[in-house]
Design a protein around this motif. Structure first.
Motif, mmCIF file in Angstrom:
data_model
loop_
_atom_site.group_PDB
_atom_site.id
_atom_site.type_symbol
_atom_site.label_atom_id
_atom_site.label_comp_id
_atom_site.label_asym_id
_atom_site.label_seq_id
_atom_site.Cartn_x
_atom_site.Cartn_y
_atom_site.Cartn_z
ATOM 1 N N ILE A 31 101.264 14.740 -49.978
ATOM 2 C CA ILE A 31 100.356 14.956 -48.853
ATOM 3 C C ILE A 31 99.509 14.168 -49.351
ATOM 4 O O ILE A 31 99.111 13.838 -49.969
ATOM 5 C CB ILE A 31 100.571 16.509 -48.966
ATOM 6 N N VAL A 32 99.274 13.326 -47.863
ATOM 7 C CA VAL A 32 97.612 12.099 -48.575
ATOM 8 C C VAL A 32 96.768 12.559 -47.607
ATOM 9 O O VAL A 32 97.185 12.758 -46.373
ATOM 10 C CB VAL A 32 98.062 11.448 -48.726
ATOM 11 N N MET A 33 95.617 13.174 -47.618
ATOM 12 C CA MET A 33 94.108 13.052 -46.540
ATOM 13 C C MET A 33 93.680 12.262 -46.282
ATOM 14 O O MET A 33 93.146 10.993 -47.610
ATOM 15 C CB MET A 33 93.158 14.413 -47.339
ATOM 16 N N ILE A 34 93.401 12.104 -45.579
ATOM 17 C CA ILE A 34 92.752 10.773 -44.805
ATOM 18 C C ILE A 34 91.408 10.428 -43.745
ATOM 19 O O ILE A 34 91.331 11.292 -43.582
ATOM 20 C CB ILE A 34 94.366 9.535 -43.628
ATOM 21 N N ASN A 35 90.559 9.590 -44.707
ATOM 22 C CA ASN A 35 89.644 9.537 -44.116
ATOM 23 C C ASN A 35 89.547 9.086 -42.628
ATOM 24 O O ASN A 35 89.470 7.454 -42.700
ATOM 25 C CB ASN A 35 88.252 9.281 -44.901
ATOM 26 N N GLU A 36 89.358 9.917 -41.419
ATOM 27 C CA GLU A 36 89.599 9.163 -40.215
ATOM 28 C C GLU A 36 88.123 8.203 -40.496
ATOM 29 O O GLU A 36 89.089 7.173 -39.171
ATOM 30 C CB GLU A 36 89.445 10.279 -39.336
ATOM 31 N N ALA A 37 87.290 8.406 -40.608
ATOM 32 C CA ALA A 37 86.093 7.263 -40.031
ATOM 33 C C ALA A 37 86.185 5.558 -40.734
ATOM 34 O O ALA A 37 85.789 4.775 -39.768
ATOM 35 C CB ALA A 37 84.693 7.796 -41.116
ATOM 36 N N VAL A 38 86.890 5.677 -41.913
ATOM 37 C CA VAL A 38 87.657 4.347 -42.535
ATOM 38 C C VAL A 38 88.825 4.459 -42.960
ATOM 39 O O VAL A 38 89.464 3.383 -42.812
ATOM 40 C CB VAL A 38 86.826 4.076 -43.650
ATOM 41 N N ASN A 39 89.615 5.336 -42.184
ATOM 42 C CA ASN A 39 90.905 4.766 -42.629
ATOM 43 C C ASN A 39 91.478 4.200 -43.580
ATOM 44 O O ASN A 39 92.888 3.740 -44.486
ATOM 45 C CB ASN A 39 91.483 4.247 -41.393
ATOM 46 N N ARG A 40 91.216 5.625 -44.728
ATOM 47 C CA ARG A 40 91.608 5.196 -46.399
ATOM 48 C C ARG A 40 91.930 6.842 -46.770
ATOM 49 O O ARG A 40 90.992 7.591 -45.633
ATOM 50 C CB ARG A 40 91.094 4.307 -46.923
ATOM 51 N N SER A 41 92.312 7.082 -47.977
ATOM 52 C CA SER A 41 92.550 8.350 -48.458
ATOM 53 C C SER A 41 91.484 8.340 -48.766
ATOM 54 O O SER A 41 90.526 7.939 -49.218
ATOM 55 C CB SER A 41 93.695 8.100 -49.319
ATOM 56 N N TYR A 42 91.031 9.584 -48.772
ATOM 57 C CA TYR A 42 89.643 10.559 -49.339
ATOM 58 C C TYR A 42 90.078 10.632 -50.998
ATOM 59 O O TYR A 42 91.029 10.585 -51.691
ATOM 60 C CB TYR A 42 89.718 11.938 -49.393
ATOM 61 N N PHE A 43 88.450 9.924 -51.396
ATOM 62 C CA PHE A 43 87.981 9.818 -52.441
ATOM 63 C C PHE A 43 88.879 8.606 -54.048
ATOM 64 O O PHE A 43 87.801 8.314 -53.929
ATOM 65 C CB PHE A 43 88.902 11.144 -53.800
ATOM 66 N N HIS A 44 89.682 8.900 -53.530
ATOM 67 C CA HIS A 44 90.624 6.735 -54.167
ATOM 68 C C HIS A 44 90.727 6.257 -53.171
ATOM 69 O O HIS A 44 91.130 4.104 -53.580
ATOM 70 C CB HIS A 44 91.570 7.264 -54.130
ATOM 71 N N GLY A 45 90.716 5.740 -51.822
ATOM 72 C CA GLY A 45 90.475 4.464 -51.073
ATOM 73 C C GLY A 45 91.353 3.272 -50.881
ATOM 74 O O GLY A 45 91.627 2.276 -50.557
ATOM 75 N N ALA A 46 92.950 4.508 -51.306
ATOM 76 C CA ALA A 46 93.940 3.787 -50.699
ATOM 77 C C ALA A 46 93.854 3.631 -48.564
ATOM 78 O O ALA A 46 94.204 4.730 -47.828
ATOM 79 C CB ALA A 46 95.378 4.271 -51.277
#
Length: 213
Positions: A31-46
């Motif tokens: 389960i990976v949380m995605i930051n909608e604003a940048v379309n990358r995973s939270y905290f680690h930026g994948a």
């Protein structure tokens, strides 16, 4: 027991996944949380392409949960609920000793009827980092707090040399206070290593990140 792994792509969640498998439990998904604003995973930026590579390398399906700050909790619970339909009886987290994090995770699991598992809980921070390296995991340093760590660490692997630099800077070498973040790229739970290239270094206030593709 079948479980879902709350996965950041970093060292702690990777070690937690390792320990759960070592104990005989079966992962059904990440389960990976995605930051909608940048379309990358939270905290680690994948980014999405990298997450697809993680799914293949770990041989596990990924449940991505897009969210902003306000919807983060509900999006995470929706991800847990989907994992439950895939057979998960528990959800695993890589937290070590921050009580507020554990309470939040336990509440989210309770809401959907899953058992929370924290295999790293209350283990020594420094011991865990050395265990990770000793097991053969390769973790690249993705971001740092540049007010306390040198820029030269960006893009380096977490190893004995980089730990010495961190220790001389007087930080918690596990980085639990956000001093740095990593992306795991290889190790025992990986079917194959992630092949990557590093790009430019980007300054974000007190922090610096390196673009990894």
């Amino acid at each position: 027991m079948k479980f879902a792994m709350s996965y950041s792509c970093g060292k702690d969640s990777t070690l937690a996944l390792h320990k759960m498998i070592e104990q005989g439990h079966e992962p059904v998904c990440l389960i990976v949380m995605i930051n909608e604003a940048v379309n990358r995973s939270y905290f680690h930026g994948a980014d999405p392409a990298m997450l697809e590579r993680y799914s293949k390398a770990l041989n596990l399906p990924i449940i991505t949960c897009p969210a902003d700050g306000e919807s983060y909790q509900s999006a995470f619970e929706a991800g847990l609920a989907k994992a439950k339909t895939m057979g998960a009886k528990a959800a695993c987290f890589g937290d070590i000793d921050i009580e507020n994090n554990r309470k939040w995770e336990e509440d989210r699991c309770k809401a959907v009827g899953l058992t929370p598992c924290l295999p790293l809980w209350q283990q020594g921070r420094e011991e865990l980092v050395h265990e990770l390296i000793g097991l053969g995991y390769k973790c690249i340093i993705k971001s740092i707090n540049r007010t306390i760590l040198p820029m030269e660490l960006l893009g380096k692997f977490l190893d004995k040399d980089s730990l010495l630099v961190m220790k001389s800077a007087g930080i918690d070498i596990c980085g639990e206070n956000g001093e740095y973040h990593t992306l795991a790229t290889d190790g025992p739970v990986f079917d194959k290593p992630l092949v990557f290239q590093t790009g430019e270094k980007i300054m974000l206030g007190d922090y610096a990140v390196i673009d990894i593709k």
